[in-house]
Design a protein around this motif. Sequence first.
Motif, PDB file in Angstrom:
ATOM      1  N   SER A  29       9.078   6.858  16.959  1.00 31.91           N
ATOM      2  CA  SER A  29      10.144   6.155  17.671  1.00 31.91           C
ATOM      3  C   SER A  29       9.576   5.682  19.004  1.00 31.91           C
ATOM      4  O   SER A  29       9.524   6.430  19.979  1.00 31.91           O
ATOM      5  CB  SER A  29      11.305   7.130  17.878  1.00 31.91           C
ATOM      6  N   LYS A  47      10.284   2.767  15.016  1.00 31.67           N
ATOM      7  CA  LYS A  47      11.672   3.145  14.721  1.00 31.67           C
ATOM      8  C   LYS A  47      12.494   3.154  16.020  1.00 31.67           C
ATOM      9  O   LYS A  47      11.972   3.467  17.086  1.00 31.67           O
ATOM     10  CB  LYS A  47      11.699   4.541  14.110  1.00 31.67           C
ATOM     11  N   TRP A  63      16.738  -1.272  18.474  1.00 31.08           N
ATOM     12  CA  TRP A  63      16.253  -1.464  19.842  1.00 31.08           C
ATOM     13  C   TRP A  63      17.049  -2.618  20.426  1.00 31.08           C
ATOM     14  O   TRP A  63      17.140  -3.680  19.803  1.00 31.08           O
ATOM     15  CB  TRP A  63      14.772  -1.853  19.850  1.00 31.08           C
ATOM     16  N   GLU A 111      11.467  -2.549  12.201  1.00 29.53           N
ATOM     17  CA  GLU A 111      10.251  -2.408  13.003  1.00 29.53           C
ATOM     18  C   GLU A 111       9.534  -3.758  13.043  1.00 29.53           C
ATOM     19  O   GLU A 111       9.649  -4.536  12.111  1.00 29.53           O
ATOM     20  CB  GLU A 111       9.340  -1.357  12.370  1.00 29.53           C
TER      21      GLU A 111
END
Length: 352
Positions: free
Chosen positions: A209, A222, A230, A256
Motif C-alpha cells: 500500500s 494498493k 487513492w 494500481e
Amino acid sequence: MSHLAAPVQISKRCLPRLERCGGSLLLLLTIFGCQGPVQKVQFDHAAMGTRFRIVAYHRNDGQVEEAIQHAFEAIDDIEDICSDWKSDSEIRRLCRSGPHSEPVQVSRHLLEVLSRAVEVSRISDGAFDPTVGPLVRLWRRCQRAGRLPSSQELERARETVGVDSISINKIAGTVQLLRSGLEIDLGGIAKGYAVEVARKVMEAEGISSLLIDGGGDISFGKPPPHERSWKLEVQPTGNLQDSGNGMRLRINFTSEGAVATSGDATRFIEIEGKRYSHILDPVTGIGVPGPHAVTVFARDGATADALATAISVLSPDEAAIFIGRFPGSAALLFNSVDGRPLILGDFPGYPR
Ligand code: AMP
Ligand code: MG
C-alpha cells in the motif's frame, strides 16, 4: 535530468537520508487492526532535480523505513545512469564512446529505459524521441538568449536525431550507437521509470500500500487500508492563466498504476509574444506552442511519463490513435482555454 532545473544536492550515495516530510511526525495516521496498528509513513528525498515523496502504509514501521531507504537508493542509481546533468552518468559516457563498432554491455536499467524510449518513439512516429538531445541543448541556448533558433542551427542539431541510430539487443544486454554525435536525452521518461522501479523495490519487500511521487510522475500500489482508492489532485492547468480557472481535478484511482503530467505550466518561454514549451517537436525542432498540458494514466510509470511527453507533441486526433496502442492507458488533454479536458481512452476515476 535534462528536463529539470539544475540538480539539487542529493543525500549520501549509499544511504539516502530519510527526510520526514515538512518535519512532521513520522506517524501521521494510525489505523488499529487486529495485528497492531497500521501506520502511514511519509518521506522525501531530493534526486533528479526534484523531490521524491513516498507514502506507505504498513504495520511494521521499521520494515517500511528500510524499504523506503532501498527505494530511494534505487532512484539515486537511476539518476546516476540516466542523468543528462552529470557528465559521468552512464548514458553520457555511452554517448561519448560512440559510434561503436561492436555492441556495448550496459546496465539492466539503462537497457530497460532505453528500450522503452525507443519503442515509444517508434509507435509515436518520432513525436517522442530520446535522441532529441542536440535540439534540446540548442533550444535551451536560444531560450537564454530570448530568440528562436536559426534554420542553419536547427539543421545542424537535427543531423543526429532519430532512433534508427540506436541498436539494442535485449537478450545480450547490449546497445550499439551507429553514428557519432548522438545525444540521448532520457528527460521525458526517466523520472517515470524511477518511480516505477522504486515501487517494485518496496513491493518486493512486502509493502503493497504505497504511492511514490517524483514531482508529477506518480506510481501507486494498493490504496490505503480501509480505503477503496487513492484520491489524487491533478492540477494540469494551474498555469493556463488565460483561462483564469486554475483548475484542479480530484481523481479517485481504484486500480494500481501510474500517472504523469507533461506540459508547459511551469516551464515555458515567450518569444515575440508567443508561448513555447520545453517539450520539442522533433520535426520542427522548436518548443510545442502553449499553453498545453496532458495527464496520462498507464500501467507503469515509464509508459505514463513517455506517453505524456509524446502526446504533448501530437495532435488530439493523432494522440487518440497513439494511446490505443497502449492497452490500459488513457489521457486527459487540456489544450483549450475553457479548462475542460478532452478524454482519450477510459481514464480511471474520471467522472464522465
Ligand atoms: P516531460 O516533462 O516528461 O514531458 O519531459 C520533458 C523533457 O523531455 C524535456 O526537458 C527534454 O529533456 C525531453 N524532451 C523534450 N522534447 C522531447 C521529445 N519530443 N521527445 C522526448 N523527449 C523530449
Ligand atoms: Mg515525460
